[in-house]
Write a protein that holds these residues in place. Structure first.
Motif, mmCIF file in Angstrom:
data_model
loop_
_atom_site.group_PDB
_atom_site.id
_atom_site.type_symbol
_atom_site.label_atom_id
_atom_site.label_comp_id
_atom_site.label_asym_id
_atom_site.label_seq_id
_atom_site.Cartn_x
_atom_site.Cartn_y
_atom_site.Cartn_z
ATOM 1 N N UNK A 132 -35.443 -19.087 -8.920
ATOM 2 C CA UNK A 132 -35.706 -17.917 -8.071
ATOM 3 C C UNK A 132 -36.525 -16.859 -8.800
ATOM 4 N N UNK A 133 -36.315 -16.731 -10.113
ATOM 5 C CA UNK A 133 -37.048 -15.715 -10.881
ATOM 6 C C UNK A 133 -38.452 -16.171 -11.274
ATOM 7 N N UNK A 134 -38.849 -17.381 -10.846
ATOM 8 C CA UNK A 134 -40.179 -17.890 -11.127
ATOM 9 C C UNK A 134 -40.285 -18.706 -12.401
ATOM 10 N N UNK A 135 -39.213 -18.752 -13.197
ATOM 11 C CA UNK A 135 -39.254 -19.532 -14.431
ATOM 12 C C UNK A 135 -39.204 -21.026 -14.110
ATOM 13 N N UNK A 136 -39.745 -21.820 -15.025
ATOM 14 C CA UNK A 136 -39.759 -23.264 -14.832
ATOM 15 C C UNK A 136 -38.365 -23.855 -14.994
ATOM 16 N N UNK A 167 -46.664 -21.171 -18.158
ATOM 17 C CA UNK A 167 -46.717 -22.543 -18.662
ATOM 18 C C UNK A 167 -45.297 -22.965 -19.034
ATOM 19 N N UNK A 168 -45.031 -24.249 -18.941
ATOM 20 C CA UNK A 168 -43.699 -24.734 -19.289
ATOM 21 C C UNK A 168 -43.513 -24.749 -20.809
ATOM 22 N N UNK A 169 -42.280 -24.703 -21.220
ATOM 23 C CA UNK A 169 -41.972 -24.793 -22.646
ATOM 24 C C UNK A 169 -42.410 -26.158 -23.179
ATOM 25 N N UNK A 170 -42.238 -27.191 -22.370
ATOM 26 C CA UNK A 170 -42.671 -28.523 -22.790
ATOM 27 C C UNK A 170 -44.174 -28.531 -23.096
ATOM 28 N N UNK A 226 -43.543 -18.692 -21.893
ATOM 29 C CA UNK A 226 -43.540 -19.470 -20.655
ATOM 30 C C UNK A 226 -43.650 -18.561 -19.438
ATOM 31 N N UNK A 227 -42.845 -17.501 -19.430
ATOM 32 C CA UNK A 227 -42.860 -16.568 -18.285
ATOM 33 C C UNK A 227 -44.168 -15.781 -18.211
ATOM 34 N N UNK A 228 -44.594 -15.233 -19.325
ATOM 35 C CA UNK A 228 -45.777 -14.360 -19.336
ATOM 36 C C UNK A 228 -47.069 -15.106 -19.027
#
Length: 147
Positions: A87-91, A56-59, A51-53
């Motif tokens: 804040x870290x950009x993760x969904x 895209x969302x995990x969903x 997701x981070x790399x």
């Protein structure tokens, strides 16, 4: 699409070989191959890393098995671009980007959101403001953020 197809498409869209994808995710090429063949699936930590790399969302990675809605305003979250970010950009798959962004909620109270909805949502049937407010409040009260 199924997860195996999504992972393969994600790799190809980023012009990566299975070996290059494996290196980015710190797994073996064989693991990537097994994912793409549907033999296995990435574990939870690897899904978070994917997701981070690849932004895209995990969903989405899971083939959108859940119909997500914002737990603040109730808007359907049909696309990753509508989902909030930490804040870290993760969904953050629980809220839309308009209600929650970078660790902060846009509406400090349910009344503030109700004011916004009453003033900005279409009212083609000319329902009285107090009735609209009550309808919105009943709906919002069912959402996780306002319980």
């Amino acid at each position: 699409m199924e997860m195996q197809d999504i992972l393969k498409q994600l790799r190809k869209n980023n012009n990566l070989t299975q070996e290059q994808m494996a290196a980015r995710l710190m797994v073996t090429r064989q693991a990537v191959s097994r994912w793409e063949n549907g033999e296995t699936q990435p574990n939870t930590e690897t899904l978070k890393l994917l997701s981070r790399k690849f932004n895209v969302s995990i969903n989405t990675l899971l083939g959108s098995p859940r119909q997500l809605i914002c737990q603040c305003c109730g808007m359907p979250l049909n696309e990753d671009s509508m989902m909030s970010r930490e804040k870290d950009g993760s969904y953050n798959e629980e809220y839309c980007k308009w209600c929650y962004a970078e660790g902060e909620f846009a509406y400090k109270s349910k009344d503030a959101l109700l004011d916004f909805l009453v003033n900005h949502m279409p009212n083609p049937e000319n329902v009285k403001e107090e009735d609209r407010r009550r309808q919105f409040d009943l709906y919002l009260s069912q959402l996780k953020h306002w319980k």
